[in-house]
Design an enzyme around this catalytic site. Sequence first.
Site, mmCIF file in Angstrom:
data_model
loop_
_atom_site.group_PDB
_atom_site.id
_atom_site.type_symbol
_atom_site.label_atom_id
_atom_site.label_comp_id
_atom_site.label_asym_id
_atom_site.label_seq_id
_atom_site.Cartn_x
_atom_site.Cartn_y
_atom_site.Cartn_z
ATOM 1 C CE LYS A 71 -4.161 -1.826 2.241
ATOM 2 N NZ LYS A 71 -5.106 -1.640 3.347
ATOM 3 C CG ASP A 107 -8.216 0.393 3.844
ATOM 4 O OD1 ASP A 107 -9.041 -0.392 3.335
ATOM 5 O OD2 ASP A 107 -6.982 0.216 3.799
ATOM 6 N N GLY A 134 -0.496 -0.165 9.301
ATOM 7 C CA GLY A 134 -1.090 0.507 8.149
ATOM 8 C C GLY A 134 -2.571 0.779 8.333
ATOM 9 C CG ASN A 154 1.645 -0.842 17.975
ATOM 10 O OD1 ASN A 154 0.816 -1.622 17.518
ATOM 11 N ND2 ASN A 154 2.885 -0.781 17.515
ATOM 12 C CB THR A 156 6.428 -1.813 18.422
ATOM 13 O OG1 THR A 156 6.458 -3.198 18.095
ATOM 14 C CG2 THR A 156 7.823 -1.226 18.330
HETATM 15 P P1 NAP Z 1 0.318 -4.069 9.660
HETATM 16 O O1 NAP Z 1 0.555 -2.767 9.005
HETATM 17 O O2 NAP Z 1 1.259 -5.206 9.400
HETATM 18 O O3 NAP Z 1 0.242 -3.807 11.255
HETATM 19 C C1 NAP Z 1 0.080 -4.871 12.130
HETATM 20 C C2 NAP Z 1 -0.266 -4.346 13.518
HETATM 21 O O4 NAP Z 1 -0.605 -5.469 14.349
HETATM 22 C C3 NAP Z 1 0.882 -3.618 14.219
HETATM 23 O O5 NAP Z 1 0.328 -2.627 15.054
HETATM 24 C C4 NAP Z 1 1.509 -4.756 15.044
HETATM 25 O O6 NAP Z 1 2.216 -4.311 16.169
HETATM 26 C C5 NAP Z 1 0.272 -5.475 15.494
HETATM 27 N N1 NAP Z 1 0.454 -6.879 15.884
HETATM 28 C C6 NAP Z 1 0.742 -7.928 15.091
HETATM 29 N N2 NAP Z 1 0.762 -9.072 15.816
HETATM 30 C C7 NAP Z 1 0.487 -8.726 17.095
HETATM 31 C C8 NAP Z 1 0.374 -9.453 18.319
HETATM 32 N N3 NAP Z 1 0.533 -10.769 18.368
HETATM 33 N N4 NAP Z 1 0.054 -8.767 19.444
HETATM 34 C C9 NAP Z 1 -0.137 -7.435 19.416
HETATM 35 N N5 NAP Z 1 -0.033 -6.684 18.300
HETATM 36 C C10 NAP Z 1 0.284 -7.326 17.150
HETATM 37 O O7 NAP Z 1 -1.133 -4.652 9.269
HETATM 38 P P2 NAP Z 1 -2.477 -3.840 8.962
HETATM 39 O O8 NAP Z 1 -2.579 -3.547 7.517
HETATM 40 O O9 NAP Z 1 -2.564 -2.704 9.907
HETATM 41 O O10 NAP Z 1 -3.599 -4.934 9.277
HETATM 42 C C11 NAP Z 1 -3.905 -5.304 10.602
HETATM 43 C C12 NAP Z 1 -5.162 -6.169 10.624
HETATM 44 O O11 NAP Z 1 -6.274 -5.424 10.120
HETATM 45 C C13 NAP Z 1 -5.063 -7.409 9.742
HETATM 46 O O12 NAP Z 1 -5.641 -8.503 10.433
HETATM 47 C C14 NAP Z 1 -5.911 -7.081 8.530
HETATM 48 O O13 NAP Z 1 -6.535 -8.230 7.967
HETATM 49 C C15 NAP Z 1 -6.966 -6.169 9.136
HETATM 50 N N6 NAP Z 1 -7.492 -5.213 8.141
HETATM 51 C C16 NAP Z 1 -8.836 -5.279 7.872
HETATM 52 C C17 NAP Z 1 -9.371 -4.394 6.963
HETATM 53 C C18 NAP Z 1 -10.850 -4.450 6.678
HETATM 54 O O14 NAP Z 1 -11.284 -3.882 5.660
HETATM 55 N N7 NAP Z 1 -11.640 -5.077 7.521
HETATM 56 C C19 NAP Z 1 -8.556 -3.453 6.290
HETATM 57 C C20 NAP Z 1 -7.190 -3.431 6.590
HETATM 58 C C21 NAP Z 1 -6.671 -4.331 7.514
HETATM 59 P P3 NAP Z 1 3.804 -3.999 16.089
HETATM 60 O O15 NAP Z 1 3.921 -2.603 15.580
HETATM 61 O O16 NAP Z 1 4.262 -4.147 17.494
HETATM 62 O O17 NAP Z 1 4.402 -5.023 15.156
#
Ligand code: NAP
Length: 275
Positions: A71, A107, A134, A154, A156
């Site tokens: 993205k 989004d 993201g 968060n 981190t």
């Molecule tokens: P991303 O940019 O990779 O960010 C991941 C986030 O999750 C970071 O804040 C990370 O923390 C945290 N994280 C990962 N594993 C964790 C754990 N075990 N315990 C605590 N925190 C954890 O991913 P993203 O794009 O933001 O997506 C995140 C989620 O949202 C995904 O499941 C995705 O499917 C969902 N999503 C849904 C939609 C929708 O339309 N419904 C749209 C976008 C995303 P750190 O910074 O500490 O690594």
Amino acid sequence: MTINGESHVYGIVGYPVKHSLSPIFQNSAFEFFNLNAVYVPFEVKPEDFETALKGFKVIGVRGLNITLPHKERALELSDFPDEHAKAIGSANTLKFTEEGVYAYNTDWIGFLKALSQLMPEIRSREVLLLGAGGSARAVAYALKKEGARVYVWNRTLERAERLAEEFGFQVVQKPEEVLDRVQLIVNSTSSGLKEDDPPLFNYELLNERHSVFDLIYKDTPLLRSARRKGCAYKDGLDMLLYQGMESFRIWTGLEVPYEVVKCAVVRYIHGHIRS
Ligand code: NAP
């Protein structure tokens, strides 16, 4: 649907992309309007994204959804990013035209439309935002625009601090610090995708005054606890559908009814559960 020499091609680019529900409901939207178009998944490794984008232009792809991990790069490589995508720092929708590539982020719109079903008015509400990745940035942008008061946590801490500084939010070291004052809890982390992920906080502290929105589009341990504790709650499926409906509008100028895309996904999911 008949594919012929005049069919237009749309798609989603991600890595991985096989799990995506977007082809299911975007094709249902094209079918609903009887458009000669098809929407397909493209699995592209991060190191190949730029080359792939050049390829999409050359072969005449009309529009793309962009998902993890492309993205941010999609925004950088576009010719005409819109103001929302620039503020969020990423694009999930590209539109290819003669003048160049237009980039959008839908989004935040998907989040707000889905949230309105859970909490119609969020101005001045206190919100706990879990995550600083993201999707958290799109949620943060939407919450700020609507005038919510947001606390960010968060795993981190530095990422939470960066997000909070940029959007004018407050950081918490632990979610428990603000549970008694927030009305809405938004999980934008990927924790909960796996059943054995450790809980983000003590879910026993949830109560019926909390509304819980989990961006993950399945039943998570957080959502199950919310249900058990009498909270209003919502998973991420409607957000996914609304962001996709907005992308479809950007590409075609047409507004697909929510029921069309929702039915397509529900039928697909039920078919999968039975098979
Ligand atoms: P991303 O940019 O990779 O960010 C991941 C986030 O999750 C970071 O804040 C990370 O923390 C945290 N994280 C990962 N594993 C964790 C754990 N075990 N315990 C605590 N925190 C954890 O991913 P993203 O794009 O933001 O997506 C995140 C989620 O949202 C995904 O499941 C995705 O499917 C969902 N999503 C849904 C939609 C929708 O339309 N419904 C749209 C976008 C995303 P750190 O910074 O500490 O690594």
